[in-house]
Design a protein around this motif. Structure first.
Motif, PDB file in Angstrom:
ATOM      1  N   ARG A 163       0.867  -1.290  -0.152  1.00  0.00           N
ATOM      2  CA  ARG A 163       0.120  -0.107   0.008  1.00  0.00           C
ATOM      3  C   ARG A 163       0.781   1.451   0.069  1.00  0.00           C
ATOM      4  O   ARG A 163       0.428   2.346  -0.747  1.00  0.00           O
ATOM      5  N   LEU A 164       1.945   1.180   0.537  1.00  0.00           N
ATOM      6  CA  LEU A 164       2.862   2.299   0.945  1.00  0.00           C
ATOM      7  C   LEU A 164       3.343   2.661  -0.357  1.00  0.00           C
ATOM      8  O   LEU A 164       3.715   3.646  -1.017  1.00  0.00           O
ATOM      9  N   THR A 165       3.987   1.594  -1.383  1.00  0.00           N
ATOM     10  CA  THR A 165       4.942   1.910  -2.300  1.00  0.00           C
ATOM     11  C   THR A 165       4.181   1.597  -3.474  1.00  0.00           C
ATOM     12  O   THR A 165       4.698   2.318  -4.698  1.00  0.00           O
ATOM     13  N   GLY A 166       2.824   0.993  -3.571  1.00  0.00           N
ATOM     14  CA  GLY A 166       1.978   0.896  -4.928  1.00  0.00           C
ATOM     15  C   GLY A 166       2.745   0.005  -5.737  1.00  0.00           C
ATOM     16  O   GLY A 166       2.583  -0.095  -7.218  1.00  0.00           O
ATOM     17  N   ARG A 167       3.698  -1.071  -5.581  1.00  0.00           N
ATOM     18  CA  ARG A 167       4.454  -1.791  -6.120  1.00  0.00           C
ATOM     19  C   ARG A 167       4.601  -3.299  -6.015  1.00  0.00           C
ATOM     20  O   ARG A 167       4.356  -3.746  -4.623  1.00  0.00           O
ATOM     21  N   ALA A 168       4.497  -4.187  -6.679  1.00  0.00           N
ATOM     22  CA  ALA A 168       4.594  -5.566  -6.745  1.00  0.00           C
ATOM     23  C   ALA A 168       6.039  -6.110  -6.671  1.00  0.00           C
ATOM     24  O   ALA A 168       6.457  -7.082  -6.068  1.00  0.00           O
ATOM     25  N   ARG A 169       7.043  -5.338  -7.178  1.00  0.00           N
ATOM     26  CA  ARG A 169       8.505  -5.619  -7.030  1.00  0.00           C
ATOM     27  C   ARG A 169       9.156  -4.429  -6.825  1.00  0.00           C
ATOM     28  O   ARG A 169       8.873  -3.239  -7.494  1.00  0.00           O
TER      29      ARG A 169
END
Length: 237
Positions: A163-169
């Motif tokens: 949620r903080l980064t919006g990233r999967a990798r």
């Protein structure tokens, strides 16, 4: 908007080298990253008996990394591995401050060795020496500069980190020979390296209790500053 006060744990060195007396030290980019994220960083000397007093003046706790290890006696594993290095005074303070912060539900961010200490404070265990327990082609003590990525990680969907980064990798720098082994019920592994090694943990029952095995203060990945920003925002609450 008033900046939340963030306490940063310091490293300690014996007499010699920079000073003829024992001295504290911490890289400047820890402080600059917190300032950039909107926080007001302050340094915390190693006085375990004053941990509660320090926390009474803080809005959040950032447990930093360093070239040393958490005493395995704290998590039920002995003897000490030959490759392990202890700094008892520092660890005594950090474990006291971290446990007190968790009891107060104060936001805590653990970075690298700070993540390992957070895991122990939450009831987890560690791998004392990665090459012995999880041999891998991934250089977890990367040979290239810390300002560059060492490997990628996968972020667990739906986690606080996601949620903080919006990233999967993410691409991360890597400078550690120990890692989290097991976490207790109620603690989530939020990131892993391609070899399966734990790269991040979090405790959803707390307002903000997040650990990352890498060093987001370097900003190696564009999403790294978002971790610090999310931590500082949690400290405003």
């Amino acid at each position: 908007m008033k900046r939340p006060i963030i306490g940063l744990t310091l490293d300690s060195e014996p007499a010699g080298g920079w000073s003829k007396l024992p001295w504290y030290a911490l890289r400047q980019n820890y402080f600059s990253a917190v300032i950039e994220a909107g926080g007001l960083p302050v340094a915390l000397p190693h006085a375990p008996e004053l941990a509660a007093d320090y926390l009474g003046a803080l809005d959040g706790l950032l447990v930093t990394g360093g070239a040393f290890d958490v005493d395995p006696a704290l998590w039920g594993r002995e003897p000490l591995h030959p490759k392990a290095t202890l700094k008892p005074g520092r660890t005594d303070f950090e474990i006291a401050a971290t446990r007190a912060a968790l009891e107060r539900d104060m936001p805590v961010l653990g970075i690298c060795g700070g993540q390992q200490l957070l895991a122990v404070a939450l009831g987890g265990t560690l791998i004392q020496h990665i090459p012995d327990e999880l041999p891998s082609e991934i250089p977890h003590e990367q040979p290239n500069p810390r300002t560059e990525p060492g490997h990628d990680i996968e972020v667990a969907p739906g986690s606080l980190l996601a949620r903080l980064t919006g990233r999967a990798r993410m691409a991360v720098n890597s400078a550690h020979h120990q890692a989290v082994r097991d976490v207790p019920d109620g603690v989530v592994v939020n990131a892993r390296a391609p070899d399966g090694l734990v790269e991040g943990i979090e405790a959803p029952r707390h307002r903000f209790a997040l650990g990352v095995q890498w060093h987001p203060e370097y900003g190696v990945d564009p999403a790294d500053p978002l971790i610090l920003r999310g931590f500082v925002e949690a400290c405003r609450g």
